[in-house]
Design a protein around this motif. Structure first.
Motif, PDB file in Angstrom:
ATOM      1  N   MET A   1       0.843  -1.168   0.000  1.00  0.00           N
ATOM      2  CA  MET A   1       0.000   0.000   0.000  1.00  0.00           C
ATOM      3  C   MET A   1       0.899   1.246   0.000  1.00  0.00           C
ATOM      4  O   MET A   1       1.779   1.376   0.837  1.00  0.00           O
ATOM      5  CB  MET A   1      -0.890  -0.013   1.257  1.00  0.00           C
ATOM      6  CG  MET A   1      -1.720   1.241   1.394  1.00  0.00           C
ATOM      7  SD  MET A   1      -2.631   1.324   2.946  1.00  0.00           S
ATOM      8  CE  MET A   1      -3.808   0.053   2.705  1.00  0.00           C
ATOM      9  N   PRO A   2       0.686   2.181  -0.925  1.00  0.00           N
ATOM     10  CA  PRO A   2       1.525   3.378  -0.971  1.00  0.00           C
ATOM     11  C   PRO A   2       1.227   4.301   0.202  1.00  0.00           C
ATOM     12  O   PRO A   2       0.118   4.340   0.730  1.00  0.00           O
ATOM     13  CB  PRO A   2       1.145   4.032  -2.308  1.00  0.00           C
ATOM     14  CG  PRO A   2      -0.193   3.483  -2.644  1.00  0.00           C
ATOM     15  CD  PRO A   2      -0.271   2.128  -2.012  1.00  0.00           C
ATOM     16  N   ALA A   3       2.246   5.050   0.603  1.00  0.00           N
ATOM     17  CA  ALA A   3       2.093   5.985   1.723  1.00  0.00           C
ATOM     18  C   ALA A   3       1.216   7.156   1.303  1.00  0.00           C
ATOM     19  O   ALA A   3       1.203   7.568   0.147  1.00  0.00           O
ATOM     20  CB  ALA A   3       3.457   6.479   2.165  1.00  0.00           C
ATOM     21  N   ASP A   4       0.477   7.709   2.249  1.00  0.00           N
ATOM     22  CA  ASP A   4      -0.378   8.858   2.009  1.00  0.00           C
ATOM     23  C   ASP A   4       0.498  10.102   1.900  1.00  0.00           C
ATOM     24  O   ASP A   4       1.206  10.442   2.846  1.00  0.00           O
ATOM     25  CB  ASP A   4      -1.374   8.993   3.168  1.00  0.00           C
ATOM     26  CG  ASP A   4      -2.358  10.121   2.973  1.00  0.00           C
ATOM     27  OD1 ASP A   4      -2.331  10.747   1.895  1.00  0.00           O
ATOM     28  OD2 ASP A   4      -3.152  10.370   3.889  1.00  0.00           O
ATOM     29  N   PRO A   5       0.473  10.812   0.762  1.00  0.00           N
ATOM     30  CA  PRO A   5       1.345  11.985   0.615  1.00  0.00           C
ATOM     31  C   PRO A   5       0.954  13.138   1.542  1.00  0.00           C
ATOM     32  O   PRO A   5       1.770  13.999   1.828  1.00  0.00           O
ATOM     33  CB  PRO A   5       1.178  12.372  -0.852  1.00  0.00           C
ATOM     34  CG  PRO A   5      -0.110  11.772  -1.267  1.00  0.00           C
ATOM     35  CD  PRO A   5      -0.302  10.552  -0.417  1.00  0.00           C
ATOM     36  N   GLU A   6      -0.277  13.158   2.024  1.00  0.00           N
ATOM     37  CA  GLU A   6      -0.731  14.203   2.930  1.00  0.00           C
ATOM     38  C   GLU A   6      -0.234  13.972   4.355  1.00  0.00           C
ATOM     39  O   GLU A   6      -0.210  14.891   5.159  1.00  0.00           O
ATOM     40  CB  GLU A   6      -2.267  14.267   2.939  1.00  0.00           C
ATOM     41  CG  GLU A   6      -2.862  14.716   1.635  1.00  0.00           C
ATOM     42  CD  GLU A   6      -2.683  16.204   1.415  1.00  0.00           C
ATOM     43  OE1 GLU A   6      -2.906  16.973   2.366  1.00  0.00           O
ATOM     44  OE2 GLU A   6      -2.308  16.585   0.299  1.00  0.00           O
ATOM     45  N   ARG A   7       0.134  12.755   4.674  1.00  0.00           N
ATOM     46  CA  ARG A   7       0.537  12.389   6.038  1.00  0.00           C
ATOM     47  C   ARG A   7       2.047  12.549   6.197  1.00  0.00           C
ATOM     48  O   ARG A   7       2.815  12.017   5.398  1.00  0.00           O
ATOM     49  CB  ARG A   7       0.122  10.950   6.287  1.00  0.00           C
ATOM     50  CG  ARG A   7       0.337  10.473   7.667  1.00  0.00           C
ATOM     51  CD  ARG A   7      -0.309   9.124   7.797  1.00  0.00           C
ATOM     52  NE  ARG A   7       0.187   8.455   8.970  1.00  0.00           N
ATOM     53  CZ  ARG A   7      -0.083   7.222   9.291  1.00  0.00           C
ATOM     54  NH1 ARG A   7      -0.839   6.505   8.516  1.00  0.00           N
ATOM     55  NH2 ARG A   7       0.388   6.695  10.381  1.00  0.00           N
ATOM     56  N   LYS A   8       2.444  13.278   7.214  1.00  0.00           N
ATOM     57  CA  LYS A   8       3.864  13.535   7.461  1.00  0.00           C
ATOM     58  C   LYS A   8       4.318  12.749   8.685  1.00  0.00           C
ATOM     59  O   LYS A   8       3.592  12.626   9.666  1.00  0.00           O
ATOM     60  CB  LYS A   8       4.111  15.025   7.708  1.00  0.00           C
ATOM     61  CG  LYS A   8       3.565  15.937   6.631  1.00  0.00           C
ATOM     62  CD  LYS A   8       4.195  15.653   5.291  1.00  0.00           C
ATOM     63  CE  LYS A   8       3.615  16.576   4.239  1.00  0.00           C
ATOM     64  NZ  LYS A   8       3.974  16.218   2.905  1.00  0.00           N
ATOM     65  N   HIS A   9       5.539  12.238   8.627  1.00  0.00           N
ATOM     66  CA  HIS A   9       6.106  11.469   9.737  1.00  0.00           C
ATOM     67  C   HIS A   9       7.414  12.124  10.149  1.00  0.00           C
ATOM     68  O   HIS A   9       8.266  12.388   9.300  1.00  0.00           O
ATOM     69  CB  HIS A   9       6.355  10.022   9.305  1.00  0.00           C
ATOM     70  CG  HIS A   9       7.119   9.248  10.330  1.00  0.00           C
ATOM     71  ND1 HIS A   9       8.446   8.905  10.154  1.00  0.00           N
ATOM     72  CD2 HIS A   9       6.783   8.763  11.535  1.00  0.00           C
ATOM     73  CE1 HIS A   9       8.867   8.231  11.209  1.00  0.00           C
ATOM     74  NE2 HIS A   9       7.877   8.144  12.065  1.00  0.00           N
ATOM     75  N   THR A  10       7.550  12.419  11.441  1.00  0.00           N
ATOM     76  CA  THR A  10       8.784  13.010  11.947  1.00  0.00           C
ATOM     77  C   THR A  10       9.151  12.370  13.280  1.00  0.00           C
ATOM     78  O   THR A  10       8.325  11.719  13.920  1.00  0.00           O
ATOM     79  CB  THR A  10       8.659  14.529  12.145  1.00  0.00           C
ATOM     80  OG1 THR A  10       7.556  14.787  12.999  1.00  0.00           O
ATOM     81  CG2 THR A  10       8.474  15.247  10.822  1.00  0.00           C
ATOM     82  N   VAL A  11      10.388  12.614  13.686  1.00  0.00           N
ATOM     83  CA  VAL A  11      10.882  12.116  14.966  1.00  0.00           C
ATOM     84  C   VAL A  11      11.439  13.301  15.740  1.00  0.00           C
ATOM     85  O   VAL A  11      12.117  14.156  15.174  1.00  0.00           O
ATOM     86  CB  VAL A  11      11.986  11.054  14.758  1.00  0.00           C
ATOM     87  CG1 VAL A  11      12.594  10.640  16.085  1.00  0.00           C
ATOM     88  CG2 VAL A  11      11.430   9.853  14.027  1.00  0.00           C
ATOM     89  N   GLY A  12      11.125  13.346  17.033  1.00  0.00           N
ATOM     90  CA  GLY A  12      11.680  14.374  17.904  1.00  0.00           C
ATOM     91  C   GLY A  12      12.287  13.717  19.126  1.00  0.00           C
ATOM     92  O   GLY A  12      11.799  12.689  19.594  1.00  0.00           O
ATOM     93  N   ARG A  13      13.357  14.325  19.645  1.00  0.00           N
ATOM     94  CA  ARG A  13      14.027  13.775  20.825  1.00  0.00           C
ATOM     95  C   ARG A  13      14.327  14.891  21.804  1.00  0.00           C
ATOM     96  O   ARG A  13      14.644  16.006  21.407  1.00  0.00           O
ATOM     97  CB  ARG A  13      15.336  13.095  20.431  1.00  0.00           C
ATOM     98  CG  ARG A  13      15.160  11.861  19.600  1.00  0.00           C
ATOM     99  CD  ARG A  13      16.516  11.252  19.250  1.00  0.00           C
ATOM    100  NE  ARG A  13      16.355  10.049  18.466  1.00  0.00           N
ATOM    101  CZ  ARG A  13      16.225  10.036  17.142  1.00  0.00           C
ATOM    102  NH1 ARG A  13      16.243  11.152  16.459  1.00  0.00           N
ATOM    103  NH2 ARG A  13      16.084   8.901  16.499  1.00  0.00           N
ATOM    104  N   ARG A  14      14.243  14.565  23.081  1.00  0.00           N
ATOM    105  CA  ARG A  14      14.700  15.459  24.135  1.00  0.00           C
ATOM    106  C   ARG A  14      15.106  14.590  25.316  1.00  0.00           C
ATOM    107  O   ARG A  14      14.354  13.712  25.736  1.00  0.00           O
ATOM    108  CB  ARG A  14      13.619  16.434  24.568  1.00  0.00           C
ATOM    109  CG  ARG A  14      14.120  17.297  25.732  1.00  0.00           C
ATOM    110  CD  ARG A  14      13.387  18.596  25.889  1.00  0.00           C
ATOM    111  NE  ARG A  14      14.111  19.410  26.858  1.00  0.00           N
ATOM    112  CZ  ARG A  14      13.779  19.480  28.151  1.00  0.00           C
ATOM    113  NH1 ARG A  14      12.749  18.836  28.602  1.00  0.00           N
ATOM    114  NH2 ARG A  14      14.497  20.226  28.965  1.00  0.00           N
TER     115      ARG A  14
END
Length: 111
Positions: free
Chosen positions: A1-14
């Protein structure tokens, strides 16, 4: 299944906390580890800090957020979530970068 171009994925660290965030257009729903934002973070100061990137860019309530946070304490997790949200908003619109950078919301706080 192709990824949704409207959906963004990010990573944050602290500190020791890591947040994986998925941002998609919606009505402003928050799901953090399967719970609502207010349920997971009981202190209002943490909730307002997490929502700061959205208030600065006038996008509060325009995106649904699903996040998985782990490690560290609540303060570290809130910081990781705020960084991930800021990074996701920059992916949505590069024009937000200046506002977020000026307030230090795109800088990782490793203390």
């Amino acid at each position: 299944m192709p990824a949704d171009p409207e959906r963004k994925h990010t990573v944050g660290r602290r500190k020791e906390a890591v947040c994986r965030l998925y941002l998609s257009p919606g009505s402003g729903k928050w799901h953090v580890n399967g719970r609502t934002l207010g349920d997971y973070f009981p202190r209002a100061t943490l909730v307002s800090a997490i929502q700061q990137p959205f208030t600065v860019t006038d996008t509060l309530g325009r995106y649904d957020v699903r996040a998985k946070v782990e490690g560290g304490g609540l303060s570290g997790q809130a910081g990781a979530l705020r960084l991930a949200a800021s990074r996701a908003l920059v992916q949505v619109d590069e024009g937000y970068r200046r506002k977020l950078r000026d307030l230090g919301l795109l800088t990782r706080d490793a203390r």
